[in-house]
Write a protein that holds these residues in place. Structure first.
Motif, PDB file in Angstrom:
ATOM      1  N   THR A 182       0.850  -1.184   0.000  1.00 27.69           N
ATOM      2  CA  THR A 182       0.000   0.000   0.000  1.00 27.69           C
ATOM      3  C   THR A 182       0.885   1.234   0.000  1.00 27.69           C
ATOM      4  OG1 THR A 182      -0.192  -0.193   2.411  1.00 27.69           O
ATOM      5  CG2 THR A 182      -2.036  -1.016   1.102  1.00 27.69           C
TER       6      THR A 182
ATOM      7  N   ARG B  20       1.298  -5.035   3.492  1.00 29.91           N
ATOM      8  CA  ARG B  20       0.352  -3.942   3.323  1.00 29.91           C
ATOM      9  C   ARG B  20      -0.114  -3.403   4.666  1.00 29.91           C
ATOM     10  NH1 ARG B  20      -3.564  -5.143  -0.373  1.00 29.91           N
ATOM     11  NH2 ARG B  20      -4.900  -3.533   0.472  1.00 29.91           N
TER      12      ARG B  20
ATOM     13  N   GLU C  38      -3.772   0.459  -2.588  1.00 27.75           N
ATOM     14  CA  GLU C  38      -3.052  -0.750  -2.961  1.00 27.75           C
ATOM     15  C   GLU C  38      -2.180  -0.487  -4.182  1.00 27.75           C
ATOM     16  OE1 GLU C  38      -4.727  -4.919  -2.736  1.00 27.75           O
ATOM     17  OE2 GLU C  38      -4.749  -4.565  -4.909  1.00 27.75           O
TER      18      GLU C  38
END
Length: 148
Positions: free
Chosen positions: A25, A37, A54
């Motif tokens: 991310t 992430r 993302e």
């Protein structure tokens, strides 16, 4: 019926073949990239950003460090204690664009004898474990130009 394929960790990677990528991310406020992430807040201590998007990470990078795992790791790592332990290679890779280091196993057949700090590697899909119902997928690092 053949077993279904499922990622070991959801939303950490996607795709097949040349489109396979690790997913991270990026903070919309400071542009910091996170892997694994982050979906709640930016990990950059100087940023209070909470909007994270993302992004597919670089497919290639350079070996930053490596070693071999000569011991049976504890759970949740899955291994059959009835079978002899097979060492595996761990590779820390600095991604090209993100300039961040991501750790992962070497592709099957890749040993520490095949690696050098600074050599180019690429991320490929791999299998961590299989049971009767599921093939648990993950990522591996493979030297560029080597085919499995």
């Amino acid at each position: 019926m053949s077993p279904k394929r499922a990622p070991v960790v959801a939303q950490w990677f996607a795709g097949e073949g040349e489109s396979f990528r690790l997913l991270g991310t990026r903070c919309a406020r400071c542009a910091a990239v996170h892997f694994p992430r982050e979906d709640d807040f930016c990990r950059n201590p100087g940023c209070g950003g909470r909007e994270l998007v993302e992004v597919a990470l670089s497919r290639r990078g350079r070996v930053w460090s490596y070693t071999d795992g000569r011991y049976r790791p504890p759970e949740p790592y899955v291994s059959d204690p009835e079978l002899p332990w097979e060492p595996y290679t761990l590779i820390a890779v600095e991604l090209e664009a993100e300039r961040m280091v991501v750790l992962g196993q070497g592709a099957p057949g890749v040993t520490v004898a095949d690696l050098e700090v600074g050599m180019e590697v690429e991320v490929v899909s791999g299998v961590l474990h299989e049971d009767a119902d599921t093939v648990w997928t993950t990522w591996h690092w493979r030297p560029v130009g080597v085919t499995a």
